[in-house]
Write a protein that holds these residues in place. Structure first.
Motif, PDB file in Angstrom:
ATOM      1  N   TYR A  84     112.214 -16.589-105.079  1.00 36.52           N
ATOM      2  CA  TYR A  84     110.984 -17.086-105.712  1.00 36.52           C
ATOM      3  C   TYR A  84     109.869 -16.045-105.772  1.00 36.52           C
ATOM      4  CZ  TYR A  84     113.286 -21.561-105.146  1.00 36.52           C
ATOM      5  OH  TYR A  84     114.192 -22.593-105.198  1.00 36.52           O
ATOM      6  N   GLY A  85     110.159 -14.820-105.322  1.00 40.65           N
ATOM      7  CA  GLY A  85     109.108 -13.800-105.272  1.00 40.65           C
ATOM      8  C   GLY A  85     108.946 -12.984-106.534  1.00 40.65           C
ATOM      9  N   THR A  86     109.768 -13.256-107.562  1.00 41.18           N
ATOM     10  CA  THR A  86     109.672 -12.524-108.826  1.00 41.18           C
ATOM     11  C   THR A  86     109.038 -13.408-109.887  1.00 41.18           C
ATOM     12  OG1 THR A  86     111.681 -11.290-108.271  1.00 41.18           O
ATOM     13  CG2 THR A  86     110.969 -11.263-110.571  1.00 41.18           C
ATOM     14  N   ASP A  87     107.985 -12.924-110.538  1.00 43.89           N
ATOM     15  CA  ASP A  87     107.322 -13.734-111.553  1.00 43.89           C
ATOM     16  C   ASP A  87     108.014 -13.572-112.908  1.00 43.89           C
ATOM     17  OD1 ASP A  87     106.498 -11.315-112.621  1.00 43.89           O
ATOM     18  OD2 ASP A  87     104.454 -11.469-111.837  1.00 43.89           O
ATOM     19  N   PHE A  88     107.478 -14.250-113.921  1.00 38.33           N
ATOM     20  CA  PHE A  88     108.122 -14.258-115.240  1.00 38.33           C
ATOM     21  C   PHE A  88     108.032 -12.910-115.945  1.00 38.33           C
ATOM     22  CE2 PHE A  88     103.727 -15.318-115.846  1.00 38.33           C
ATOM     23  CZ  PHE A  88     103.365 -14.736-117.049  1.00 38.33           C
ATOM     24  N   LYS A  89     107.173 -12.020-115.436  1.00 37.00           N
ATOM     25  CA  LYS A  89     107.069 -10.684-116.023  1.00 37.00           C
ATOM     26  C   LYS A  89     108.022  -9.688-115.352  1.00 37.00           C
ATOM     27  CE  LYS A  89     102.200 -11.146-117.367  1.00 37.00           C
ATOM     28  NZ  LYS A  89     100.840 -10.592-117.165  1.00 37.00           N
ATOM     29  N   GLY A  90     108.732 -10.142-114.331  1.00 37.75           N
ATOM     30  CA  GLY A  90     109.676  -9.256-113.644  1.00 37.75           C
ATOM     31  C   GLY A  90     109.097  -8.540-112.450  1.00 37.75           C
ATOM     32  N   LYS A  91     107.829  -8.802-112.135  1.00 39.73           N
ATOM     33  CA  LYS A  91     107.210  -8.173-110.964  1.00 39.73           C
ATOM     34  C   LYS A  91     107.558  -8.962-109.703  1.00 39.73           C
ATOM     35  CE  LYS A  91     103.283  -6.061-113.348  1.00 39.73           C
ATOM     36  NZ  LYS A  91     101.809  -5.955-113.411  1.00 39.73           N
ATOM     37  N   THR A  92     107.795  -8.217-108.635  1.00 40.72           N
ATOM     38  CA  THR A  92     108.194  -8.835-107.365  1.00 40.72           C
ATOM     39  C   THR A  92     107.211  -8.439-106.284  1.00 40.72           C
ATOM     40  OG1 THR A  92     110.512  -8.721-108.017  1.00 40.72           O
ATOM     41  CG2 THR A  92     110.052  -9.078-105.697  1.00 40.72           C
ATOM     42  N   ASN A  93     106.698  -9.424-105.573  1.00 41.75           N
ATOM     43  CA  ASN A  93     105.782  -9.185-104.453  1.00 41.75           C
ATOM     44  C   ASN A  93     106.364  -9.812-103.192  1.00 41.75           C
ATOM     45  OD1 ASN A  93     103.273  -7.917-105.727  1.00 41.75           O
ATOM     46  ND2 ASN A  93     103.592  -9.725-107.013  1.00 41.75           N
ATOM     47  N   VAL A 128     104.453 -16.613-105.525  1.00 44.06           N
ATOM     48  CA  VAL A 128     105.176 -17.713-106.163  1.00 44.06           C
ATOM     49  C   VAL A 128     104.751 -17.797-107.614  1.00 44.06           C
ATOM     50  CG1 VAL A 128     105.610 -20.187-106.165  1.00 44.06           C
ATOM     51  CG2 VAL A 128     105.366 -18.973-103.990  1.00 44.06           C
ATOM     52  N   SER A 129     105.731 -17.781-108.495  1.00 43.39           N
ATOM     53  CA  SER A 129     105.444 -17.893-109.927  1.00 43.39           C
ATOM     54  C   SER A 129     105.450 -19.353-110.339  1.00 43.39           C
ATOM     55  CB  SER A 129     106.501 -17.125-110.730  1.00 43.39           C
ATOM     56  OG  SER A 129     106.361 -17.410-112.112  1.00 43.39           O
ATOM     57  N   HIS A 130     104.464 -19.754-111.144  1.00 43.51           N
ATOM     58  CA  HIS A 130     104.400 -21.138-111.627  1.00 43.51           C
ATOM     59  C   HIS A 130     105.456 -21.420-112.683  1.00 43.51           C
ATOM     60  CE1 HIS A 130     100.730 -21.611-109.407  1.00 43.51           C
ATOM     61  NE2 HIS A 130     100.173 -20.593-110.036  1.00 43.51           N
ATOM     62  N   GLN A 131     106.067 -20.349-113.229  1.00 36.28           N
ATOM     63  CA  GLN A 131     107.056 -20.535-114.283  1.00 36.28           C
ATOM     64  C   GLN A 131     108.420 -20.934-113.725  1.00 36.28           C
ATOM     65  OE1 GLN A 131     106.188 -20.214-117.509  1.00 36.28           O
ATOM     66  NE2 GLN A 131     104.087 -19.825-116.822  1.00 36.28           N
ATOM     67  N   GLN A 132     108.623 -20.736-112.403  1.00 35.43           N
ATOM     68  CA  GLN A 132     109.941 -20.998-111.826  1.00 35.43           C
ATOM     69  C   GLN A 132     110.086 -22.464-111.453  1.00 35.43           C
ATOM     70  OE1 GLN A 132     110.061 -18.269-108.541  1.00 35.43           O
ATOM     71  NE2 GLN A 132     111.125 -16.707-109.744  1.00 35.43           N
ATOM     72  N   PRO A 133     111.213 -23.077-111.824  1.00 34.30           N
ATOM     73  CA  PRO A 133     111.464 -24.460-111.411  1.00 34.30           C
ATOM     74  C   PRO A 133     111.801 -24.515-109.928  1.00 34.30           C
ATOM     75  CG  PRO A 133     113.380 -23.587-112.560  1.00 34.30           C
ATOM     76  CD  PRO A 133     112.304 -22.546-112.661  1.00 34.30           C
ATOM     77  N   LYS A 134     111.399 -25.600-109.301  1.00 31.60           N
ATOM     78  CA  LYS A 134     111.693 -25.764-107.877  1.00 31.60           C
ATOM     79  C   LYS A 134     113.148 -26.184-107.689  1.00 31.60           C
ATOM     80  CE  LYS A 134     107.045 -26.871-106.300  1.00 31.60           C
ATOM     81  NZ  LYS A 134     106.186 -27.852-105.603  1.00 31.60           N
TER      82      LYS A 134
END
Length: 350
Positions: free
Chosen positions: A270-279, A299-305
């Motif tokens: 869950y640490g990668t956002d929709f732009k491909g960045k990982t924190n 946490v990216s809001h674009q990812q489904p739980k």
């Protein structure tokens, strides 16, 4: 709907003592025609002796393998209780009904020396007191054995279920597909890391097959597995510049296998956002038998739980409770834009 309500232990104890007192009083009344005035006080002394042994002597001495001290304390308290009975309570009159007073030539009973036990008092009272100590010891040992046996069965059951769920999660087609896809991408680019990626994947699978079924593994091997897992995950990331890993400390301890990986797997999931960045921040610090794990991921809001992730973390928390009772603390912060795990764990020696 039927509900199975357990009777509280306090109620059971009270009912047992009521039965004991009523039965004893009835037997005494049938024998001598009345109940002695000191019956309640003597009974309370026996009950006190029972719970002193049940709550203090057995748990703190006998169960801690201080057997000689346990028996010395039992003997000392037995003599003390008998001394109290002799010096403060009257000797009950066991003459049958209808027998009044002393005969003409009968001398009044002599009061024993204050520091010498009257053996007429000792044998009935002392025997009953030792019986109370024996019963309380047996009851406490039986309860502790039942608790330890139940805990052992739960630990084994939870361990088997956890290991199966971990193996299933790690070896499922999705995991293999992602790993192989990363390796294929490297091979297509003719990257020099392709061979290394295949070796990493084989090491991960070898560890899961041959090490995960053990009770304890060296912490160094578990950390190596975590490093390999992180290295393999970095292969598929577009931007891994914000993945920070810091592991240091003395690793000469043992740990249950695959105990920490779920927190790290969850971070990469869950640490990668929709732009491909990982924190992601992963810190493991070991000092004086204490392991500190800190995992942070955005946490990216674009990812489904995913419900399975929550279940996996709950299984880990339950496993920690069973394997490390009173030897770990865990704090999870699930906020809007981030997820943090702080785990402190007392390690075991191999």
């Amino acid at each position: 709907m039927k509900t199975n309500k357990k009777i509280p232990p306090v109620i059971i104890h009270i009912l047992v003592w009521i039965f004991f007192l009523v039965t004893s009083a009835s037997q005494i009344y049938l024998k001598i025609g009345h109940i002695p005035s000191d019956f309640i006080v003597r009974s309370l002394l026996l009950i006190t002796a029972f719970y002193l042994n049940y709550s203090l002597f057995v748990p703190h001495l006998l169960l801690n393998k201080k057997v000689p001290l346990f028996f010395l304390v039992i003997i000392a308290f037995s003599l003390f209780f008998l001394f109290i009975m002799q010096e403060t309570l009257p000797r009950p009159n066991f003459k049958p009904p209808g027998d009044f007073g002393m005969q003409e030539n009968e001398m009044p009973p002599k009061k024993p020396h204050p520091f010498l036990l009257n053996f007429r008092v000792f044998f009935p009272s002392g025997g009953l007191l030792l019986l109370v100590f024996a019963i309380s010891t047996s009851v406490k040992l039986g309860i502790e054995w039942f608790k330890s046996e139940k805990k052992r069965v739960l630990i084994e059951s939870e361990k088997v279920n956890s290991e199966l769920s971990f193996l299933k999660a790690q070896l499922n087609p999705h995991f293999l597909f992602n790993s192989l896809n990363s390796i294929y991408s490297l091979a297509h680019k003719q990257s020099k890391d392709t061979t290394n990626a295949i070796v990493i994947l084989s090491d991960l699978m070898r560890y899961m097959i041959y090490e995960a079924n053990k009770e304890l593994v060296p912490l160094e091997k578990e950390i190596e597995y975590i490093k390999n897992y992180i290295s393999l995950q970095l292969l598929r990331l577009k931007d891994s510049s914000n993945v920070k890993v810091n592991i240091h400390g003395n690793l000469n301890y043992g740990i249950e296998p695959l105990l920490l990986i779920s927190f790290i797997e969850n971070a990469f999931k869950y640490g990668t956002d929709f732009k491909g960045k990982t924190n992601i921040i992963i810190k493991i610090h070991v000092e004086d038998e204490l392991l500190k794990l800190y995992v942070y991921n955005s946490v990216s809001h674009q990812q489904p739980k995913n419900e399975n992730s929550g279940i996996g973390l709950e299984n880990i928390k339950n496993r920690l409770k069973l394997l490390y009772p009173n030897q770990h603390t865990i704090n999870i912060k699930n906020e809007k834009n981030s997820y943090e795990v702080n785990l402190m764990l007392k390690l075991k020696k191999l």
